[in-house]
Scaffold this motif. Structure first.
Motif, PDB file in Angstrom:
ATOM      1  N   ARG A   1      66.767  54.518  25.907  1.00  0.00           N
ATOM      2  CA  ARG A   1      67.746  54.943  26.724  1.00  0.00           C
ATOM      3  C   ARG A   1      69.019  53.805  26.594  1.00  0.00           C
ATOM      4  NH1 ARG A   1      64.236  56.331  31.836  1.00  0.00           N
ATOM      5  NH2 ARG A   1      64.143  58.646  31.519  1.00  0.00           N
ATOM      6  N   LEU A   2      68.517  52.609  25.971  1.00  0.00           N
ATOM      7  CA  LEU A   2      69.483  51.738  25.885  1.00  0.00           C
ATOM      8  C   LEU A   2      70.085  51.735  24.515  1.00  0.00           C
ATOM      9  CD1 LEU A   2      67.671  48.505  27.228  1.00  0.00           C
ATOM     10  CD2 LEU A   2      69.828  49.591  28.117  1.00  0.00           C
ATOM     11  N   VAL A   3      69.610  52.188  23.542  1.00  0.00           N
ATOM     12  CA  VAL A   3      69.901  52.058  22.109  1.00  0.00           C
ATOM     13  C   VAL A   3      70.735  53.357  21.921  1.00  0.00           C
ATOM     14  CG1 VAL A   3      69.281  52.053  19.765  1.00  0.00           C
ATOM     15  CG2 VAL A   3      68.324  50.607  21.147  1.00  0.00           C
ATOM     16  N   LEU A   4      70.210  54.572  22.218  1.00  0.00           N
ATOM     17  CA  LEU A   4      70.777  55.970  21.941  1.00  0.00           C
ATOM     18  C   LEU A   4      71.948  56.441  22.903  1.00  0.00           C
ATOM     19  CD1 LEU A   4      67.757  57.600  20.568  1.00  0.00           C
ATOM     20  CD2 LEU A   4      69.460  56.405  19.244  1.00  0.00           C
ATOM     21  N   PRO A   5      72.772  57.320  22.300  1.00  0.00           N
ATOM     22  CA  PRO A   5      73.858  57.790  23.332  1.00  0.00           C
ATOM     23  C   PRO A   5      73.266  58.819  24.435  1.00  0.00           C
ATOM     24  CG  PRO A   5      74.327  58.239  21.031  1.00  0.00           C
ATOM     25  CD  PRO A   5      73.097  57.578  21.190  1.00  0.00           C
ATOM     26  N   ASP A   6      73.728  59.216  25.424  1.00  0.00           N
ATOM     27  CA  ASP A   6      73.387  59.718  26.521  1.00  0.00           C
ATOM     28  C   ASP A   6      72.496  61.080  26.325  1.00  0.00           C
ATOM     29  OD1 ASP A   6      74.467  57.893  28.366  1.00  0.00           O
ATOM     30  OD2 ASP A   6      76.310  59.095  28.648  1.00  0.00           O
ATOM     31  N   GLU A   7      73.265  62.182  25.774  1.00  0.00           N
ATOM     32  CA  GLU A   7      72.552  63.396  25.454  1.00  0.00           C
ATOM     33  C   GLU A   7      71.514  63.138  24.421  1.00  0.00           C
ATOM     34  OE1 GLU A   7      72.187  67.322  26.775  1.00  0.00           O
ATOM     35  OE2 GLU A   7      73.491  65.759  27.290  1.00  0.00           O
ATOM     36  N   LEU A   8      71.638  62.547  23.482  1.00  0.00           N
ATOM     37  CA  LEU A   8      70.627  62.104  22.507  1.00  0.00           C
ATOM     38  C   LEU A   8      69.316  61.594  23.039  1.00  0.00           C
ATOM     39  CD1 LEU A   8      69.641  62.772  19.327  1.00  0.00           C
ATOM     40  CD2 LEU A   8      70.739  60.551  18.947  1.00  0.00           C
ATOM     41  N   ALA A   9      69.720  60.737  24.041  1.00  0.00           N
ATOM     42  CA  ALA A   9      68.531  59.855  24.668  1.00  0.00           C
ATOM     43  C   ALA A   9      67.665  60.799  25.502  1.00  0.00           C
ATOM     44  CB  ALA A   9      69.193  58.774  25.290  1.00  0.00           C
ATOM     45  N   LYS A  10      68.192  61.820  26.224  1.00  0.00           N
ATOM     46  CA  LYS A  10      67.529  62.672  26.959  1.00  0.00           C
ATOM     47  C   LYS A  10      66.700  63.595  26.192  1.00  0.00           C
ATOM     48  CE  LYS A  10      71.181  62.894  30.559  1.00  0.00           C
ATOM     49  NZ  LYS A  10      72.202  63.975  31.269  1.00  0.00           N
TER      50      LYS A  10
END
Length: 147
Positions: A122-131
């Motif tokens: 959640r900290l490293v990747l962008p919002d949609e990709l992290a989800k």
């Protein structure tokens, strides 16, 4: 006493000596007792030497290929593109591991669990990709624990 006969070919003598010295020089060279000449080449020489195994470097190429075939079965990729994808995955893995390690240091815990990995994603990747990554990761963990 009888007079000794003079030798005419006085000049030939040094020439003959030079020839004999030149002819004898290669025959006189002998290897020293301590040195061994590399006469044996092949299986006999290979038995004496230890074979050094190359350290295998783990890659993600087969997994990238499997995912590519699941998504697009008719598309192939070049080895250069596969190398780029492999280095990309190694970079993301390194970033996630570093972030999870820092989270463990902050919380003073010795073990990295799935919770730290999820927080690092959640900290490293962008919002949609992290989800998407979190949902796929939880699905994989539940499948692993159930079997």
């Amino acid at each position: 006493m009888a007079p000794k006969a003079k030798k005419k070919p006085a000049e030939k003598k040094p020439m003959e000596e030079k020839k004999t010295v030149a002819e004898k020089a290669p025959a006189e060279k002998k290897p020293k007792a301590g040195k061994k000449l590399p006469k044996e080449v092949g299986a006999a020489a290979g038995d004496k030497k230890k074979k050094h195994m190359k350290k295998s470097v783990g890659t993600y190429k087969i997994y990238i290929f499997k995912v590519l075939k699941q998504v697009h079965p008719d598309i192939w990729t070049s080895s250069k593109a596969m190398g780029i994808m492999n280095s990309f995955i190694n970079s993301i893995f390194k970033k996630l591991a570093q972030e999870a390690s820092q989270l463990n240091r902050y919380n003073k815990k010795p073990t990295i669990t799935s919770r730290e990995i999820q927080a690092a994603v959640r900290l490293v990747l962008p919002d949609e990709l992290a989800k998407h990554v979190v949902s796929e990761g939880t699905k994989a963990v539940t499948k692993f624990t159930s079997s």
